[in-house]
Design a protein around this motif. Structure first.
Motif, PDB file in Angstrom:
ATOM      1  N   ILE A 181     -19.459 106.057 -19.950  1.00 38.35           N
ATOM      2  CA  ILE A 181     -21.200 105.855 -19.478  1.00 38.35           C
ATOM      3  C   ILE A 181     -21.400 105.281 -18.273  1.00 38.35           C
ATOM      4  CG2 ILE A 181     -20.952 105.346 -22.341  1.00 38.35           C
ATOM      5  CD1 ILE A 181     -20.448 101.948 -20.816  1.00 38.35           C
ATOM      6  N   ASP A 182     -20.486 105.232 -17.610  1.00 36.80           N
ATOM      7  CA  ASP A 182     -21.044 105.050 -15.872  1.00 36.80           C
ATOM      8  C   ASP A 182     -20.168 105.746 -15.247  1.00 36.80           C
ATOM      9  OD1 ASP A 182     -18.904 103.774 -16.653  1.00 36.80           O
ATOM     10  OD2 ASP A 182     -18.959 101.708 -16.687  1.00 36.80           O
ATOM     11  N   HIS A 183     -20.448 107.262 -15.357  1.00 40.53           N
ATOM     12  CA  HIS A 183     -19.950 108.266 -14.470  1.00 40.53           C
ATOM     13  C   HIS A 183     -20.294 108.226 -12.879  1.00 40.53           C
ATOM     14  CE1 HIS A 183     -23.626 109.521 -15.274  1.00 40.53           C
ATOM     15  NE2 HIS A 183     -23.844 111.176 -15.207  1.00 40.53           N
ATOM     16  N   ARG A 184     -21.135 107.631 -12.618  1.00 38.88           N
ATOM     17  CA  ARG A 184     -21.636 107.264 -10.914  1.00 38.88           C
ATOM     18  C   ARG A 184     -21.406 106.267 -10.423  1.00 38.88           C
ATOM     19  NH1 ARG A 184     -26.329 109.541 -13.995  1.00 38.88           N
ATOM     20  NH2 ARG A 184     -26.972 111.486 -13.695  1.00 38.88           N
ATOM     21  N   THR A 185     -21.170 105.172 -11.124  1.00 40.86           N
ATOM     22  CA  THR A 185     -20.745 103.815 -10.780  1.00 40.86           C
ATOM     23  C   THR A 185     -19.500 103.848 -11.543  1.00 40.86           C
ATOM     24  OG1 THR A 185     -22.989 103.231 -10.181  1.00 40.86           O
ATOM     25  CG2 THR A 185     -22.039 101.561 -10.501  1.00 40.86           C
ATOM     26  N   HIS A 186     -18.661 103.235 -10.312  1.00 36.41           N
ATOM     27  CA  HIS A 186     -17.060 102.722 -10.281  1.00 36.41           C
ATOM     28  C   HIS A 186     -16.995 101.313  -9.722  1.00 36.41           C
ATOM     29  CE1 HIS A 186     -15.362 106.245 -12.148  1.00 36.41           C
ATOM     30  NE2 HIS A 186     -16.333 106.141 -13.162  1.00 36.41           N
ATOM     31  N   TYR A 187     -17.144 100.017 -10.121  1.00 37.87           N
ATOM     32  CA  TYR A 187     -16.707  99.237  -9.072  1.00 37.87           C
ATOM     33  C   TYR A 187     -15.514  99.184  -8.484  1.00 37.87           C
ATOM     34  CZ  TYR A 187     -21.278  97.935 -10.624  1.00 37.87           C
ATOM     35  OH  TYR A 187     -22.936  98.090 -10.948  1.00 37.87           O
ATOM     36  N   PHE A 188     -14.818  98.968  -9.168  1.00 33.85           N
ATOM     37  CA  PHE A 188     -13.055  98.882  -9.600  1.00 33.85           C
ATOM     38  C   PHE A 188     -12.382 100.146  -9.372  1.00 33.85           C
ATOM     39  CE2 PHE A 188     -15.521  95.375 -11.110  1.00 33.85           C
ATOM     40  CZ  PHE A 188     -15.373  94.244  -9.629  1.00 33.85           C
ATOM     41  N   SER A 189     -11.262 100.135  -8.684  1.00 34.88           N
ATOM     42  CA  SER A 189      -9.836 101.350  -9.055  1.00 34.88           C
ATOM     43  C   SER A 189      -9.653 100.304 -10.701  1.00 34.88           C
ATOM     44  CB  SER A 189      -8.950 101.588  -8.323  1.00 34.88           C
ATOM     45  OG  SER A 189      -8.139 100.021  -7.996  1.00 34.88           O
ATOM     46  N   LYS A 190      -8.905 101.476 -11.534  1.00 30.96           N
ATOM     47  CA  LYS A 190      -7.334 101.028 -12.361  1.00 30.96           C
ATOM     48  C   LYS A 190      -6.948 100.002 -12.565  1.00 30.96           C
ATOM     49  CE  LYS A 190      -8.229 105.860 -15.607  1.00 30.96           C
ATOM     50  NZ  LYS A 190      -7.861 107.140 -15.475  1.00 30.96           N
ATOM     51  N   ASP A 202      -4.118 101.462 -22.153  1.00 29.08           N
ATOM     52  CA  ASP A 202      -3.950 102.398 -22.746  1.00 29.08           C
ATOM     53  C   ASP A 202      -4.475 103.578 -23.358  1.00 29.08           C
ATOM     54  OD1 ASP A 202      -2.243 100.164 -24.672  1.00 29.08           O
ATOM     55  OD2 ASP A 202      -4.172  98.932 -24.786  1.00 29.08           O
ATOM     56  N   TYR A 203      -5.757 104.096 -22.680  1.00 33.29           N
ATOM     57  CA  TYR A 203      -6.784 104.861 -22.827  1.00 33.29           C
ATOM     58  C   TYR A 203      -8.019 105.655 -22.103  1.00 33.29           C
ATOM     59  CZ  TYR A 203      -3.174 106.831 -26.189  1.00 33.29           C
ATOM     60  OH  TYR A 203      -2.204 107.693 -26.598  1.00 33.29           O
ATOM     61  N   THR A 204      -8.300 106.050 -21.572  1.00 34.66           N
ATOM     62  CA  THR A 204      -9.440 106.373 -20.735  1.00 34.66           C
ATOM     63  C   THR A 204     -10.009 107.625 -21.444  1.00 34.66           C
ATOM     64  OG1 THR A 204      -8.273 105.584 -18.785  1.00 34.66           O
ATOM     65  CG2 THR A 204     -10.956 106.521 -18.536  1.00 34.66           C
ATOM     66  N   ILE A 205     -11.337 107.036 -21.078  1.00 32.35           N
ATOM     67  CA  ILE A 205     -12.549 108.597 -21.641  1.00 32.35           C
ATOM     68  C   ILE A 205     -13.105 109.188 -20.203  1.00 32.35           C
ATOM     69  CG2 ILE A 205     -14.420 108.964 -22.737  1.00 32.35           C
ATOM     70  CD1 ILE A 205     -14.283 106.952 -25.123  1.00 32.35           C
ATOM     71  N   PRO A 206     -12.851 109.933 -20.410  1.00 29.60           N
ATOM     72  CA  PRO A 206     -12.787 110.334 -18.435  1.00 29.60           C
ATOM     73  C   PRO A 206     -14.620 110.834 -18.679  1.00 29.60           C
ATOM     74  CG  PRO A 206     -12.080 112.329 -19.527  1.00 29.60           C
ATOM     75  CD  PRO A 206     -11.812 110.897 -20.861  1.00 29.60           C
ATOM     76  N   SER A 207     -14.804 109.863 -17.591  1.00 30.48           N
ATOM     77  CA  SER A 207     -16.206 110.886 -16.675  1.00 30.48           C
ATOM     78  C   SER A 207     -16.795 111.865 -17.122  1.00 30.48           C
ATOM     79  CB  SER A 207     -16.580 110.784 -15.663  1.00 30.48           C
ATOM     80  OG  SER A 207     -15.955 111.141 -14.848  1.00 30.48           O
ATOM     81  N   SER A 208     -15.117 113.361 -17.373  1.00 32.36           N
ATOM     82  CA  SER A 208     -15.832 114.437 -17.903  1.00 32.36           C
ATOM     83  C   SER A 208     -16.374 114.367 -19.172  1.00 32.36           C
ATOM     84  CB  SER A 208     -14.729 115.087 -17.631  1.00 32.36           C
ATOM     85  OG  SER A 208     -13.878 115.269 -18.587  1.00 32.36           O
ATOM     86  N   LYS A 235     -13.746 120.614 -22.477  1.00 36.25           N
ATOM     87  CA  LYS A 235     -12.709 121.029 -23.245  1.00 36.25           C
ATOM     88  C   LYS A 235     -12.248 119.781 -22.658  1.00 36.25           C
ATOM     89  CE  LYS A 235      -8.937 124.416 -23.842  1.00 36.25           C
ATOM     90  NZ  LYS A 235      -7.705 123.556 -23.453  1.00 36.25           N
ATOM     91  N   LYS A 236     -12.089 119.424 -21.613  1.00 31.58           N
ATOM     92  CA  LYS A 236     -11.342 118.410 -20.163  1.00 31.58           C
ATOM     93  C   LYS A 236     -11.151 116.734 -20.913  1.00 31.58           C
ATOM     94  CE  LYS A 236      -9.599 116.485 -16.370  1.00 31.58           C
ATOM     95  NZ  LYS A 236     -10.353 116.560 -14.597  1.00 31.58           N
ATOM     96  N   GLY A 237     -12.334 116.583 -21.694  1.00 28.98           N
ATOM     97  CA  GLY A 237     -12.525 115.321 -22.205  1.00 28.98           C
ATOM     98  C   GLY A 237     -12.433 115.467 -23.115  1.00 28.98           C
ATOM     99  N   MET A 238     -12.968 116.381 -23.788  1.00 29.05           N
ATOM    100  CA  MET A 238     -12.025 116.329 -25.352  1.00 29.05           C
ATOM    101  C   MET A 238     -10.702 116.595 -25.896  1.00 29.05           C
ATOM    102  SD  MET A 238     -14.493 117.197 -27.924  1.00 29.05           S
ATOM    103  CE  MET A 238     -13.465 117.735 -29.066  1.00 29.05           C
ATOM    104  N   ASP A 239     -10.086 117.025 -24.506  1.00 35.02           N
ATOM    105  CA  ASP A 239      -7.900 116.859 -24.978  1.00 35.02           C
ATOM    106  C   ASP A 239      -8.252 115.185 -24.729  1.00 35.02           C
ATOM    107  OD1 ASP A 239      -7.757 119.961 -25.042  1.00 35.02           O
ATOM    108  OD2 ASP A 239      -7.393 120.206 -22.560  1.00 35.02           O
ATOM    109  N   HIS A 240      -8.697 114.827 -23.186  1.00 32.16           N
ATOM    110  CA  HIS A 240      -8.229 112.713 -23.538  1.00 32.16           C
ATOM    111  C   HIS A 240      -8.326 112.759 -25.133  1.00 32.16           C
ATOM    112  CE1 HIS A 240      -7.143 112.427 -18.975  1.00 32.16           C
ATOM    113  NE2 HIS A 240      -8.007 113.547 -18.683  1.00 32.16           N
ATOM    114  N   PHE A 241     -10.555 112.763 -25.545  1.00 32.38           N
ATOM    115  CA  PHE A 241     -10.403 112.072 -26.779  1.00 32.38           C
ATOM    116  C   PHE A 241      -9.756 112.220 -27.862  1.00 32.38           C
ATOM    117  CE2 PHE A 241     -13.423 110.666 -29.655  1.00 32.38           C
ATOM    118  CZ  PHE A 241     -13.901 109.569 -29.554  1.00 32.38           C
ATOM    119  N   LYS A 242      -9.349 113.247 -27.684  1.00 30.07           N
ATOM    120  CA  LYS A 242      -8.214 113.593 -28.649  1.00 30.07           C
ATOM    121  C   LYS A 242      -7.129 113.304 -28.626  1.00 30.07           C
ATOM    122  CE  LYS A 242      -6.144 118.173 -31.737  1.00 30.07           C
ATOM    123  NZ  LYS A 242      -5.628 119.082 -31.287  1.00 30.07           N
ATOM    124  N   LYS A 243      -6.453 113.112 -27.479  1.00 28.70           N
ATOM    125  CA  LYS A 243      -5.827 111.944 -27.532  1.00 28.70           C
ATOM    126  C   LYS A 243      -5.586 110.437 -28.004  1.00 28.70           C
ATOM    127  CE  LYS A 243      -3.397 114.692 -22.922  1.00 28.70           C
ATOM    128  NZ  LYS A 243      -2.711 114.638 -21.832  1.00 28.70           N
TER     129      LYS A 243
END
Length: 263
Positions: A181-190, A202-208, A235-243
């Motif tokens: 949702i904020d794929h352009r602005t990452h204020y903080f690292s994980k 626990d999980y990340t829904i990636p910017s992809s 596909k990459k985002g779908m793989d993360h979301f499926k996990k």
């Protein structure tokens, strides 16, 4: 022979605008592609966002269901279900937000008791604060998913919520960082986020997984994860979301023990 019981999953957050409803819909779509029977219960009783997002006409919602149970008019739960597609049904929130205060939270366990053996997965969308309805949904869930954004106020709120959850001895929750949702602005690292909230992601829904034309899906009443073009193009985002989706179907006791060990 054991009676099938659905996995009950509540999606919530500590602030609005972090993608709760979109995540609920995409999880439903993901489970539908796995041929799982899914019920979405819209417990955000002030917005009716699920039915609105899917362009569904609502005749009997949770208000009518609770009223009919209270007054002895209830006959069949199927009278209140909206059918979106073969594998996805909806119990809608009322369109009129004034009716929220007239729906007793006492009816949720009764409703769940009527649908628990009909589905493989029950997803509950909620409002972003700890209302009685949200607390009741959490109390009757196998998993509570807290969506988190990379927003400073969200992180501060999540730190407080983690402390509350631990004080309540809850371990059946997952923290999911929604970077889509904020794929352009990452204020903080994980690493920073973990230190701020005092817990693990626990999980990340990636910017992809960013849905560029989400407005088009909403206008058309479609779920992105059910769209073949979206699945192929992400596909990459779908793989993360499926996990994430698969993790919520796992044995919760084993997962909760794992969370306690990590802490």
């Amino acid at each position: 022979m054991a009676i099938k019981k659905a996995k009950v999953i509540t999606i919530t957050s500590t602030k609005g605008g972090v993608g709760k409803t979109t995540t609920v819909l995409n999880l439903a779509g993901m489970y539908a592609t796995m041929k799982k029977k899914v019920l979405i219960i819209d417990m955000d009783l002030s917005s009716s966002a699920i039915a609105l997002s899917l362009n569904l006409e609502v005749s009997k919602d949770l208000f009518y269901l609770s009223e009919d149970i209270e007054n002895g008019r209830f006959k069949e739960i199927s009278d209140y279900l909206l059918h979106y597609q073969e594998h996805i049904d909806i119990l809608a929130a009322p369109r009129d937000p004034r009716l929220e205060s007239k729906i007793s939270s006492d009816y949720l366990p009764l409703i769940l008791g009527k649908v628990i053996s009909m589905y493989d997965v029950i997803l509950m969308d909620t409002i972003h604060h700890m209302s009685l309805h949200t607390l009741n949904a959490m109390d009757h869930s196998d998993w509570i998913v807290y969506l988190l954004s990379n927003d400073p106020m969200d992180l501060k709120n999540m730190k407080s919520m983690v402390a509350i959850l631990k004080d309540m001895n809850r371990t059946n929750f997952k923290i999911v960082l929604n970077e889509s949702i904020d794929h352009r602005t990452h204020y903080f690292s994980k690493y920073d986020i973990k230190n701020i909230i005092k817990d693990n992601i626990d999980y990340t829904i990636p910017s992809s997984f960013y849905i560029k034309n989400i407005h088009r899906y909403l206008l058309d009443g479609k779920i992105p994860t059910l769209d073949s073009k979206f699945r192929l193009g992400n596909k990459k985002g779908m793989d993360h979301f499926k996990k994430l989706a698969l993790s919520l179907l796992k044995d919760d006791e084993k997962e909760q023990n794992s969370k306690q060990v990590r802490e």
